[in-house]
Design a protein around this motif. Structure first.
Motif, PDB file in Angstrom:
ATOM      1  N   GLY A   1       3.918  18.298  11.932  1.00 21.25           N
ATOM      2  CA  GLY A   1       3.273  19.541  12.087  1.00 21.25           C
ATOM      3  C   GLY A   1       1.672  19.464  11.457  1.00 21.25           C
ATOM      4  O   GLY A   1       1.218  20.535  11.185  1.00 21.25           O
ATOM      5  N   VAL A   2       0.806  18.356  11.374  1.00 19.59           N
ATOM      6  CA  VAL A   2      -0.219  18.215  11.031  1.00 19.59           C
ATOM      7  C   VAL A   2      -0.979  17.715  11.749  1.00 19.59           C
ATOM      8  O   VAL A   2      -1.114  16.662  12.300  1.00 19.59           O
ATOM      9  CB  VAL A   2      -0.407  17.726   9.549  1.00 19.59           C
ATOM     10  N   GLU A   3      -2.256  18.358  12.380  1.00 14.99           N
ATOM     11  CA  GLU A   3      -3.265  17.634  13.252  1.00 14.99           C
ATOM     12  C   GLU A   3      -4.485  17.413  12.513  1.00 14.99           C
ATOM     13  O   GLU A   3      -5.134  18.453  12.164  1.00 14.99           O
ATOM     14  CB  GLU A   3      -3.341  18.578  14.600  1.00 14.99           C
ATOM     15  N   VAL A   4      -5.084  16.076  12.591  1.00 19.34           N
ATOM     16  CA  VAL A   4      -6.290  15.902  12.457  1.00 19.34           C
ATOM     17  C   VAL A   4      -7.239  16.470  13.101  1.00 19.34           C
ATOM     18  O   VAL A   4      -7.414  16.399  14.047  1.00 19.34           O
ATOM     19  CB  VAL A   4      -6.582  14.326  12.218  1.00 19.34           C
ATOM     20  N   GLY A   5      -8.081  17.262  12.327  1.00 19.57           N
ATOM     21  CA  GLY A   5      -9.436  17.981  13.043  1.00 19.57           C
ATOM     22  C   GLY A   5      -8.777  19.425  13.710  1.00 19.57           C
ATOM     23  O   GLY A   5      -9.644  19.857  14.441  1.00 19.57           O
TER      24      GLY A   5
ATOM     25  N   HIS B   1       0.723  -1.243   0.042  1.00 12.76           N
ATOM     26  CA  HIS B   1       0.090  -0.024   0.107  1.00 12.76           C
ATOM     27  C   HIS B   1       0.669   1.399   0.104  1.00 12.76           C
ATOM     28  O   HIS B   1       2.026   1.318   0.236  1.00 12.76           O
ATOM     29  CB  HIS B   1      -0.944  -0.011   1.249  1.00 12.76           C
ATOM     30  N   ASP B   2       0.382   2.437  -0.368  1.00 11.66           N
ATOM     31  CA  ASP B   2       0.839   3.713  -0.340  1.00 11.66           C
ATOM     32  C   ASP B   2       0.711   4.261   0.703  1.00 11.66           C
ATOM     33  O   ASP B   2      -0.532   4.686   1.141  1.00 11.66           O
ATOM     34  CB  ASP B   2       0.554   4.498  -1.613  1.00 11.66           C
ATOM     35  N   VAL B   3       1.380   4.471   1.654  1.00 13.13           N
ATOM     36  CA  VAL B   3       1.271   4.894   3.176  1.00 13.13           C
ATOM     37  C   VAL B   3       1.963   6.368   3.430  1.00 13.13           C
ATOM     38  O   VAL B   3       3.158   6.634   3.228  1.00 13.13           O
ATOM     39  CB  VAL B   3       1.768   3.894   4.147  1.00 13.13           C
ATOM     40  N   THR B   4       0.988   7.194   4.081  1.00 12.91           N
ATOM     41  CA  THR B   4       1.388   8.415   4.554  1.00 12.91           C
ATOM     42  C   THR B   4       1.129   8.606   6.238  1.00 12.91           C
ATOM     43  O   THR B   4      -0.008   8.115   6.578  1.00 12.91           O
ATOM     44  CB  THR B   4       0.645   9.248   3.956  1.00 12.91           C
ATOM     45  N   VAL B   5       2.075   8.883   6.934  1.00  3.82           N
ATOM     46  CA  VAL B   5       2.159   8.971   8.390  1.00  3.82           C
ATOM     47  C   VAL B   5       1.942  10.636   8.640  1.00  3.82           C
ATOM     48  O   VAL B   5       2.819  11.196   8.383  1.00  3.82           O
ATOM     49  CB  VAL B   5       3.297   8.273   9.179  1.00  3.82           C
ATOM     50  N   TYR B   6       0.685  10.842   9.384  1.00  5.83           N
ATOM     51  CA  TYR B   6       0.695  12.068   9.896  1.00  5.83           C
ATOM     52  C   TYR B   6       1.055  12.261  11.417  1.00  5.83           C
ATOM     53  O   TYR B   6       0.596  11.600  12.117  1.00  5.83           O
ATOM     54  CB  TYR B   6      -0.669  12.621   9.379  1.00  5.83           C
ATOM     55  N   GLU B   7       1.760  13.188  11.619  1.00  7.80           N
ATOM     56  CA  GLU B   7       2.079  13.549  13.111  1.00  7.80           C
ATOM     57  C   GLU B   7       2.068  15.008  13.462  1.00  7.80           C
ATOM     58  O   GLU B   7       2.431  15.866  12.697  1.00  7.80           O
ATOM     59  CB  GLU B   7       3.567  13.226  13.233  1.00  7.80           C
ATOM     60  N   ARG B   8       1.382  15.342  14.717  1.00  6.75           N
ATOM     61  CA  ARG B   8       1.111  16.784  15.005  1.00  6.75           C
ATOM     62  C   ARG B   8       2.435  17.432  15.438  1.00  6.75           C
ATOM     63  O   ARG B   8       2.597  18.644  15.505  1.00  6.75           O
ATOM     64  CB  ARG B   8      -0.026  16.864  16.012  1.00  6.75           C
ATOM     65  N   ALA B   9       3.229  16.669  15.921  1.00 11.04           N
ATOM     66  CA  ALA B   9       4.583  17.348  16.656  1.00 11.04           C
ATOM     67  C   ALA B   9       5.435  17.685  15.422  1.00 11.04           C
ATOM     68  O   ALA B   9       5.224  17.283  14.292  1.00 11.04           O
ATOM     69  CB  ALA B   9       5.145  16.059  17.497  1.00 11.04           C
TER      70      ALA B   9
ATOM     71  N   GLU C   1      -3.147  24.344   7.467  1.00  5.75           N
ATOM     72  CA  GLU C   1      -2.341  23.068   7.198  1.00  5.75           C
ATOM     73  C   GLU C   1      -2.757  22.054   7.918  1.00  5.75           C
ATOM     74  O   GLU C   1      -2.192  20.840   7.339  1.00  5.75           O
ATOM     75  CB  GLU C   1      -0.771  23.214   7.623  1.00  5.75           C
ATOM     76  N   ASP C   2      -3.696  21.749   8.817  1.00  9.07           N
ATOM     77  CA  ASP C   2      -4.321  20.865   9.490  1.00  9.07           C
ATOM     78  C   ASP C   2      -5.323  20.158   8.427  1.00  9.07           C
ATOM     79  O   ASP C   2      -5.632  20.579   7.439  1.00  9.07           O
ATOM     80  CB  ASP C   2      -4.855  21.167  10.646  1.00  9.07           C
ATOM     81  N   LEU C   3      -5.618  18.761   8.693  1.00 10.30           N
ATOM     82  CA  LEU C   3      -6.411  18.106   7.962  1.00 10.30           C
ATOM     83  C   LEU C   3      -7.774  17.856   8.683  1.00 10.30           C
ATOM     84  O   LEU C   3      -7.814  17.444   9.724  1.00 10.30           O
ATOM     85  CB  LEU C   3      -5.782  16.571   7.570  1.00 10.30           C
ATOM     86  N   SER C   4      -8.839  17.703   7.809  1.00 11.09           N
ATOM     87  CA  SER C   4     -10.101  17.335   8.241  1.00 11.09           C
ATOM     88  C   SER C   4     -10.495  15.833   8.028  1.00 11.09           C
ATOM     89  O   SER C   4      -9.641  15.408   7.238  1.00 11.09           O
ATOM     90  CB  SER C   4     -11.401  18.210   7.706  1.00 11.09           C
ATOM     91  N   THR C   5     -11.530  15.460   8.741  1.00 10.62           N
ATOM     92  CA  THR C   5     -11.967  13.790   8.554  1.00 10.62           C
ATOM     93  C   THR C   5     -12.317  13.703   7.088  1.00 10.62           C
ATOM     94  O   THR C   5     -11.962  12.728   6.363  1.00 10.62           O
ATOM     95  CB  THR C   5     -12.974  13.396   9.696  1.00 10.62           C
TER      96      THR C   5
ATOM     97  N   VAL D   1      -8.050   4.403   6.846  1.00 12.86           N
ATOM     98  CA  VAL D   1      -7.124   5.547   7.698  1.00 12.86           C
ATOM     99  C   VAL D   1      -7.171   4.708   9.020  1.00 12.86           C
ATOM    100  O   VAL D   1      -7.758   4.213   9.578  1.00 12.86           O
ATOM    101  CB  VAL D   1      -7.998   6.894   8.065  1.00 12.86           C
ATOM    102  N   VAL D   2      -5.710   4.755   9.458  1.00  4.57           N
ATOM    103  CA  VAL D   2      -5.512   3.970  10.975  1.00  4.57           C
ATOM    104  C   VAL D   2      -5.125   5.186  11.964  1.00  4.57           C
ATOM    105  O   VAL D   2      -4.653   6.030  11.792  1.00  4.57           O
ATOM    106  CB  VAL D   2      -4.107   3.194  10.725  1.00  4.57           C
ATOM    107  N   LEU D   3      -6.066   4.878  12.948  1.00  5.38           N
ATOM    108  CA  LEU D   3      -5.983   6.060  14.176  1.00  5.38           C
ATOM    109  C   LEU D   3      -4.949   5.375  15.019  1.00  5.38           C
ATOM    110  O   LEU D   3      -5.354   4.411  15.646  1.00  5.38           O
ATOM    111  CB  LEU D   3      -7.488   6.082  14.558  1.00  5.38           C
ATOM    112  N   ALA D   4      -4.005   5.896  15.271  1.00  7.37           N
ATOM    113  CA  ALA D   4      -2.902   5.540  16.449  1.00  7.37           C
ATOM    114  C   ALA D   4      -2.289   6.553  16.863  1.00  7.37           C
ATOM    115  O   ALA D   4      -1.104   6.747  17.038  1.00  7.37           O
ATOM    116  CB  ALA D   4      -1.784   4.668  15.448  1.00  7.37           C
TER     117      ALA D   4
END
Length: 216
Positions: free
Chosen positions: A93-97, A47-55, A102-106, A116-119
């Motif tokens: 630097g991206v926070e979901v919601g 799969h083509d995987v992208t990891v998002y981290e708010r820090a 620059e943040d992402l919405s659901t 989407v994997v919520l971890a």
């Protein structure tokens, strides 16, 4: 299934290529132990995987919770090098919601990804409902430990919570308590009286010997 790619430090084996690409896009929210483990397995499944981290750095608890003296961050960075070589993409630097541009919405996540994997992990500590808990100088471990890691990373000169010159009491004797102990020792706390002379110490029970081992 694998190759030795330039720039990948040794010790983890070669970066692994999947047998086939699925064309599916997966977003992993959170880059702590669970998020990184899921991301690597999903990437290796094709799969083509992208990891998002708010820090601002990847790693979550591995980066900011576990002290450098227990787990060197070079070990984490080596794993991230391997994951990037395999094709996992990381966005910090991206926070979901979150409220920023620059943040992402659901809704964006659902539109752009097949899964989407919520971890995100648990960032709320287990508090202690005891009299005086609200007084100054009483902190949860995860309020204290990240400052020590930021200081070790060179991103913080003086931590807001510092054990230097203070008496320190740690409640809890597991891994997190040991991390707090090691961090406090490195900050130079005031030396406490011997535990044997403490008036609140419970009386020690009779000592027993282990079979096959002599006692002194």
């Amino acid at each position: 299934m694998g190759d030795h790619r330039p720039g990948l430090r040794g010790g983890l084996g070669p970066a692994a290529d999947p047998a086939e690409r699925t064309g599916k896009r997966v977003a992993v929210i959170g880059s702590g132990p669970a998020g990184l483990a899921a991301a690597q397995q999903l990437t290796r499944a094709g799969h083509d995987v992208t990891v998002y981290e708010r820090a601002d750095r990847i790693g979550g608890l591995l980066r900011y919770g576990i002290p450098e003296f227990k787990m060197e961050k070079a070990v984490l960075d080596r794993r991230l090098d391997q994951m990037r070589a395999e094709g996992t993409r990381f966005v910090t630097g991206v926070e979901v919601g979150g409220p920023r541009e620059e943040d992402l919405s659901t809704e964006q996540l659902r539109a752009e990804f097949d899964a989407v994997v919520l971890a995100g992990g648990a960032t709320v500590g287990r508090d202690l409902p005891a009299p005086g808990r609200e007084l100054a100088g009483i902190h949860l471990a995860m309020e204290y430990l990240p400052y020590g890691n930021l200081q070790a990373l060179g991103e913080l000169d003086a931590p807001p919570i510092d054990a230097h010159g203070k008496h320190v009491v740690i409640i809890g004797g597991g891994d997190t308590g040991a991390d707090c102990l090691g961090t406090a020792h490195r900050q130079g706390p005031r030396r406490s009286p011997s535990w044997r002379s403490c008036p609140h110490r419970r009386a020690a029970g009779p000592r027993t010997s282990t079979p096959g081992r002599r006692t002194r």
